[in-house]
Write a protein that holds these residues in place. Structure first.
Motif, short mmCIF file in Angstrom:
data_model
loop_
_atom_site.label_atom_id
_atom_site.label_comp_id
_atom_site.label_asym_id
_atom_site.label_seq_id
_atom_site.Cartn_x
_atom_site.Cartn_y
_atom_site.Cartn_z
N THR A 15 4.04 -22.78 48.26
CA THR A 15 4.21 -22.52 49.14
C THR A 15 6.14 -22.12 48.98
O THR A 15 6.34 -21.16 49.47
CB THR A 15 4.32 -22.94 50.66
OG1 THR A 15 5.07 -24.29 49.93
CG2 THR A 15 2.56 -23.01 51.00
N ILE A 126 3.60 -30.01 49.58
CA ILE A 126 4.57 -29.10 50.37
C ILE A 126 3.76 -27.86 51.46
O ILE A 126 4.53 -26.89 52.16
CB ILE A 126 5.25 -27.88 49.06
CG1 ILE A 126 4.14 -27.38 48.38
CG2 ILE A 126 6.17 -28.62 48.98
CD1 ILE A 126 4.41 -26.95 47.56
N ASP A 129 4.17 -30.86 55.12
CA ASP A 129 4.98 -31.24 55.32
C ASP A 129 5.28 -32.02 56.10
O ASP A 129 6.50 -32.51 56.83
CB ASP A 129 5.85 -30.42 55.64
CG ASP A 129 7.45 -29.86 54.39
OD1 ASP A 129 6.32 -30.00 53.40
OD2 ASP A 129 8.59 -28.73 54.87
N GLY B 224 20.25 -16.78 51.97
CA GLY B 224 18.73 -17.22 51.46
C GLY B 224 19.00 -16.48 50.33
O GLY B 224 19.36 -16.79 49.51
N ALA B 252 14.52 -21.55 51.13
CA ALA B 252 14.38 -21.11 49.57
C ALA B 252 16.17 -20.82 49.14
O ALA B 252 15.12 -21.52 47.66
CB ALA B 252 14.54 -19.30 49.57
N ALA B 253 16.61 -20.84 49.43
CA ALA B 253 18.17 -21.53 48.95
C ALA B 253 18.83 -22.76 48.86
O ALA B 253 19.05 -23.54 47.62
CB ALA B 253 19.19 -20.75 49.97
N GLN B 264 19.73 -27.00 55.49
CA GLN B 264 18.50 -26.27 55.90
C GLN B 264 18.25 -25.99 57.48
O GLN B 264 18.07 -26.39 58.43
CB GLN B 264 17.84 -27.02 55.49
CG GLN B 264 16.55 -25.80 55.05
CD GLN B 264 15.27 -25.90 54.44
OE1 GLN B 264 15.41 -27.01 53.45
NE2 GLN B 264 13.86 -26.68 55.43
N ILE B 265 18.03 -24.81 58.10
CA ILE B 265 17.75 -24.13 58.93
C ILE B 265 16.92 -24.20 59.59
O ILE B 265 15.96 -23.56 58.33
CB ILE B 265 18.49 -22.34 59.63
CG1 ILE B 265 20.42 -22.85 59.04
CG2 ILE B 265 18.47 -22.76 61.07
CD1 ILE B 265 20.55 -23.48 60.86
N GLY B 284 12.94 -13.80 56.75
CA GLY B 284 12.84 -14.44 58.27
C GLY B 284 11.56 -15.22 58.13
O GLY B 284 10.61 -14.13 59.00
N VAL B 321 24.57 -7.81 49.81
CA VAL B 321 24.74 -9.16 50.26
C VAL B 321 26.21 -8.76 49.57
O VAL B 321 27.38 -8.53 50.32
CB VAL B 321 24.73 -10.58 50.51
CG1 VAL B 321 23.26 -10.50 51.33
CG2 VAL B 321 23.66 -10.72 48.53
C1 LIG Z 1 5.57 -26.26 55.68
C2 LIG Z 1 7.15 -25.38 55.83
C3 LIG Z 1 7.59 -25.86 56.03
C4 LIG Z 1 9.57 -24.75 56.08
N1 LIG Z 1 10.62 -25.06 56.52
C5 LIG Z 1 10.72 -23.72 56.04
C6 LIG Z 1 12.67 -24.63 56.98
O1 LIG Z 1 12.73 -24.80 57.83
N2 LIG Z 1 13.43 -23.49 56.73
C7 LIG Z 1 13.47 -22.34 55.54
O2 LIG Z 1 14.62 -21.58 56.17
N3 LIG Z 1 11.92 -22.00 55.60
C8 LIG Z 1 11.12 -22.87 55.91
N4 LIG Z 1 9.92 -23.02 55.08
C9 LIG Z 1 9.94 -21.58 54.20
C10 LIG Z 1 9.42 -19.99 54.46
O3 LIG Z 1 8.43 -19.56 54.63
C11 LIG Z 1 10.01 -19.14 53.83
O4 LIG Z 1 9.35 -19.25 52.42
C12 LIG Z 1 11.53 -19.18 53.33
O5 LIG Z 1 12.69 -19.87 54.72
C13 LIG Z 1 12.44 -18.43 52.57
O6 LIG Z 1 13.54 -18.05 52.70
P1 LIG Z 1 14.62 -16.52 52.28
O7 LIG Z 1 14.53 -15.90 53.37
O8 LIG Z 1 15.59 -17.14 51.96
O9 LIG Z 1 13.25 -16.35 51.15
P2 LIG Z 1 13.45 -15.03 50.74
O10 LIG Z 1 11.98 -15.21 51.82
O11 LIG Z 1 12.73 -14.77 48.78
O12 LIG Z 1 13.65 -13.98 51.07
C14 LIG Z 1 14.87 -13.80 49.91
C15 LIG Z 1 15.41 -11.75 51.34
O13 LIG Z 1 16.40 -11.54 50.56
C16 LIG Z 1 16.30 -10.06 50.32
N5 LIG Z 1 17.26 -9.67 49.17
C17 LIG Z 1 16.86 -9.91 47.88
N6 LIG Z 1 18.56 -9.99 47.18
C18 LIG Z 1 19.48 -9.22 48.29
C19 LIG Z 1 21.05 -8.23 48.03
N7 LIG Z 1 20.90 -8.45 47.18
N8 LIG Z 1 21.17 -8.11 49.31
C20 LIG Z 1 20.74 -8.21 50.81
N9 LIG Z 1 19.59 -9.53 50.21
C21 LIG Z 1 18.60 -9.74 49.75
C22 LIG Z 1 15.40 -9.89 50.02
O14 LIG Z 1 15.07 -9.09 50.70
C23 LIG Z 1 14.31 -11.57 51.33
O15 LIG Z 1 14.22 -10.85 52.46
C24 LIG Z 1 8.73 -23.31 55.11
C25 LIG Z 1 7.33 -23.33 54.06
C26 LIG Z 1 6.56 -24.71 55.12
C27 LIG Z 1 5.03 -24.25 54.31
#
Ligand SMILES: Cc1cc2nc3c(=O)[nH]c(=O)nc-3n(C[C@H](O)[C@H](O)[C@H](O)COP(=O)(O)OP(=O)(O)OC[C@H]3O[C@@H](n4cnc5c(N)ncnc54)[C@H](O)[C@@H]3O)c2cc1C
Lengths: 290, 337
Positions: A15, A126, A129, B224, B252-253, B264-265, B284, B321
């Motif tokens: 995940t 994962i 959780d 992120g 992911a960050a 972490q949010i 999102g 960004v």
């Molecule tokens: C049980 C469980 C619990 C979880 N709990 C949480 C939680 O509490 N909080 C949480 O955040 N996640 C949680 N997650 C994970 C969640 O599902 C996502 O995987 C996570 O939020 C993704 O993080 P992200 O948006 O940073 O990464 P990504 O999904 O990889 O998104 C990255 C984004 O950045 C954009 N991007 C890339 N490069 C650039 C650039 N140069 N300029 C502008 N934009 C760019 C992309 O278009 C994309 O939209 C959980 C998952 C599970 C399974």
């Protein structure tokens, strides 16, 4: 001194890498796009076990995993990294288990394995959780638990000292064996696969894997006990079917909904200077910032 | 009997926010169920707990005061809750999804064979039909489920108590009435614990109060995975410092090492309700949105015009960004007095 250590490990969908291709057009998860991996914190747990084995030669590290037949990968992976053996608990009746039914099945299997000094598992998996299975297994075995472990500091005679990493600090605790320890991701990473062990175990298979695929002609299989991965059904571990799987799960999923967020009417801008300046000025004027 | 119970987390005599938030929610649920709200305090020197929890609407406070019960260890706290619940038969038991609640909850639920749902983001009361039987007034334990844009509603039709954990910040903390008076019941601890419950001892302990205070920040700037690297993530700090806000992050960050876990949010992190939330390079996913959707104003900075975060944003800035954030800083400095 030698220790009998059981490591609980789970195969999970990765995940952490839910990329765009992991989502179907209708917004549901495309599980087949997610790789099945060794739950990350279970690898941290395995490392703690292997360190104890290094320290106390003659100790044994036995993996226990519950899952579909392909979860035999978890046992092979563990063997490649230094575990001594493992059991796959697999049966249709386990399907749909919540954490309570899972811990029931695991504790039955542990009873079947026999005596142990230490059970080590990852803090949580994962895919859910929840962090519930470790403590629930400990309760069912009527042994104490030490959760959120970052390091098993020492084991002397039957005394164990563990450093725990909590949200806002650390704790050093002392307990007695047997005990169940759950390990955090902040603990040292697991050692890599060992080339010799890969050679030794690459043909290790469960009976059903062997039956399904006898194309891998490895003459030694039948005569090499260490290549036979043990596979147990609910009946093999004397588990009561009513306490397994869906029927043994007090929690029921009432419904699953796609979330419809109240989509807002949003203003869309590009990254030009003028548009960003206009936005910032708007936010300053309405006192959101500044 | 059959009341709603909240387990209190107490550090140095002070009841933690997560427990007060659960009391607030518990009060509302208890009103709906026409039952009482009971709080359980297990620890040492608990004399001021009553004045801390009654204003939140607790009708009964159970006190288990003994030197050996603080700091928390699993077994004695489990023994107490299990015995108390066996005699009082609560219909619902709530605790924080903290390192204590997540250690205690599963052990108690296993001993009582009752279901436990971790990390709920909403709790409601409702009915449930199963096998031609109707169950009324069950606790709907609502949590986002794995991966996609789905939330699952979990029920425990047959087993009691219905147990759930909730993270800090997810529920709102609200005083009901400063003059609210509940009843205190002081229990004889020795009736509940045995010597074997104390096999684990704490030999050293360093607990700090949280350094990061995103929960109460008026402005949160979050980065992120799309920030790309730890170095680039410093842009998030720059913007937060410029605007006078706190830094948040997606999971992911955090997993990539761009930010500490405390920031972490989301579902498995902190829930925030700032007046401004800026999401940079965050796609999102539901688990993230669960922790910030109640922000008053949301700005999304993403190079993907179809990122899911855009649907809940008030302002969508489509772009990189690396380009957008420095411009936001520049024009803030230029226009603010
Ligand atoms: C049980 C469980 C619990 C979880 N709990 C949480 C939680 O509490 N909080 C949480 O955040 N996640 C949680 N997650 C994970 C969640 O599902 C996502 O995987 C996570 O939020 C993704 O993080 P992200 O948006 O940073 O990464 P990504 O999904 O990889 O998104 C990255 C984004 O950045 C954009 N991007 C890339 N490069 C650039 C650039 N140069 N300029 C502008 N934009 C760019 C992309 O278009 C994309 O939209 C959980 C998952 C599970 C399974």
């Amino acid at each position: 001194m030698s220790l009998r250590i059981i490591v609980l490990a789970k195969q999970v969908p990765d995940t952490r890498n839910v990329g765009k291709d992991a989502m179907k057009a209708d917004g549901t998860v495309n599980r087949s796009a997610l790789a099945a991996i060794f739950n990350p914190e279970d690898l941290n747990a395995l490392e703690q076990a292997l360190r104890l084995k290094d320290q106390f030669p003659g100790s044994t590290v036995t993996l226990l995993t519950m899952g579909p037949p392909r979860a035999a990968d978890i046992i092979r992976e563990g063997l490649f990294r230094g575990a001594d053996g493992g059991y796959l608990l697999t049966d249709r009746v386990f399907a749909g288990a919540d954490t309570l039914a899972t811990s029931y099945a695991l504790h039955k299997a542990i009873r079947k394995i026999g005596d142990f000094d230490l059970i080590i598992s990852g803090r949580q998996a994962i895919d859910g959780d929840t962090a519930q299975v470790g403590p629930q297994v400990a309760e069912k075995l009527n042994i104490p638990q030490i959760t959120y472990a970052e390091e098993i500091r020492s084991v002397e005679a039957s005394k164990i000292t563990v450093k725990r990493r909590l949200e806002r600090g650390i704790e050093i605790v002392e307990g007695r064996l047997p005990v169940l320890v759950t390990v955090n991701g902040s603990a040292p990473a697991c050692r890599p696969r060992n080339a010799k062990l890969i050679q030794k175990y690459k043909y290790a298979k469960t009976t059903s894997e062997r039956q399904a695929d006898d194309t891998v002609s490895f003459r030694g299989y039948d005569s090499s006990d260490y290549l036979h991965l043990k596979e147990w059904s609910a009946a093999d571990v004397n588990a009561d079917g009513k306490q397994c799987g869906l029927s043994g799960s007090p929690t029921k999923v009432k419904k699953i909904e796609s979330v419809v967020f109240q989509a807002k009417e949003s203003k869309t801008l590009d990254s030009s200077d003028s548009q960003i300046e206009t936005l910032i000025v708007e936010l300053i004027t309405n006192h959101t910032i500044g | 009997m059959n009341n709603l119970y909240v387990y209190l987390e107490i550090e140095n005599g002070k009841v933690e926010d997560v427990s007060l938030e659960l009391l607030t929610k518990g009060r509302k649920l208890a009103d709906e169920l026409h039952c009482q709200l009971e709080a359980v305090a297990i620890g040492y020197q608990l004399h001021s707990v009553g004045e801390q929890v009654f204003p939140y609407g607790a009708d009964v406070l159970h006190i288990f005061d003994d030197k050996r019960l603080y700091p928390y260890t699993s077994l004695p706290h489990t023994s107490i809750l299990v015995k108390l619940f066996q005699s009082e038969k609560p219909q619902i038991a709530l605790m924080g999804a903290t390192s204590i609640g997540r250690d205690l909850g599963p052990r108690v639920s296993s001993a009582l064979c009752s279901g436990l749902t971790a990390d709920c983001t909403a709790l409601e009361i409702g009915d449930h039909e199963e096998k031609e039987k109707t169950y009324t007034n069950l606790l709907y334990q609502i949590r986002p489920a794995f991966g996609g844009n789905i939330v699952a509603t979990i029920v425990n039709p047959n087993n009691r108590p219905q147990m759930a954990t909730v993270r800090e910040g997810v529920m709102k903390k609200e005083i009901l009435n400063l003059g609210y008076k509940g009843k205190t019941v002081t229990h004889d601890v020795n009736q509940y614990v045995s010597d074997t419950d104390f096999v684990i001892s704490i030999i050293d302990r360093h607990i700090e109060s949280s350094k990061v205070n995103i929960k109460n920040a008026a402005i949160v700037v979050s980065g992120g995975y799309g920030m790309g690297s730890k170095e680039n993530f410093s842009l998030i700090y720059d913007l937060a410092n410029t605007l006078g806000g706190e830094v948040g992050a997606s999971r992911a960050a955090v997993d990539a090492g761009f930010a500490e876990h405390e920031r972490q949010i989301g579902q498995t992190g902190v829930t925030v309700r700032p007046k401004l939330y800026v999401a940079c390079g965050i796609s999102g996913q539901i688990q993230h949105i669960a922790g910030m959707q109640e922000s008053a104003i949301i700005i999304a900075v993403n190079n993907d015009p179809n990122a899911p975060i855009n649907a809940i944003a008030d302002y969508v800035i489509t772009g990189d960004v690396e380009t957008v954030i420095p411009k936001m800083i520049k024009y803030y400095k230029k226009n603010s007095k």
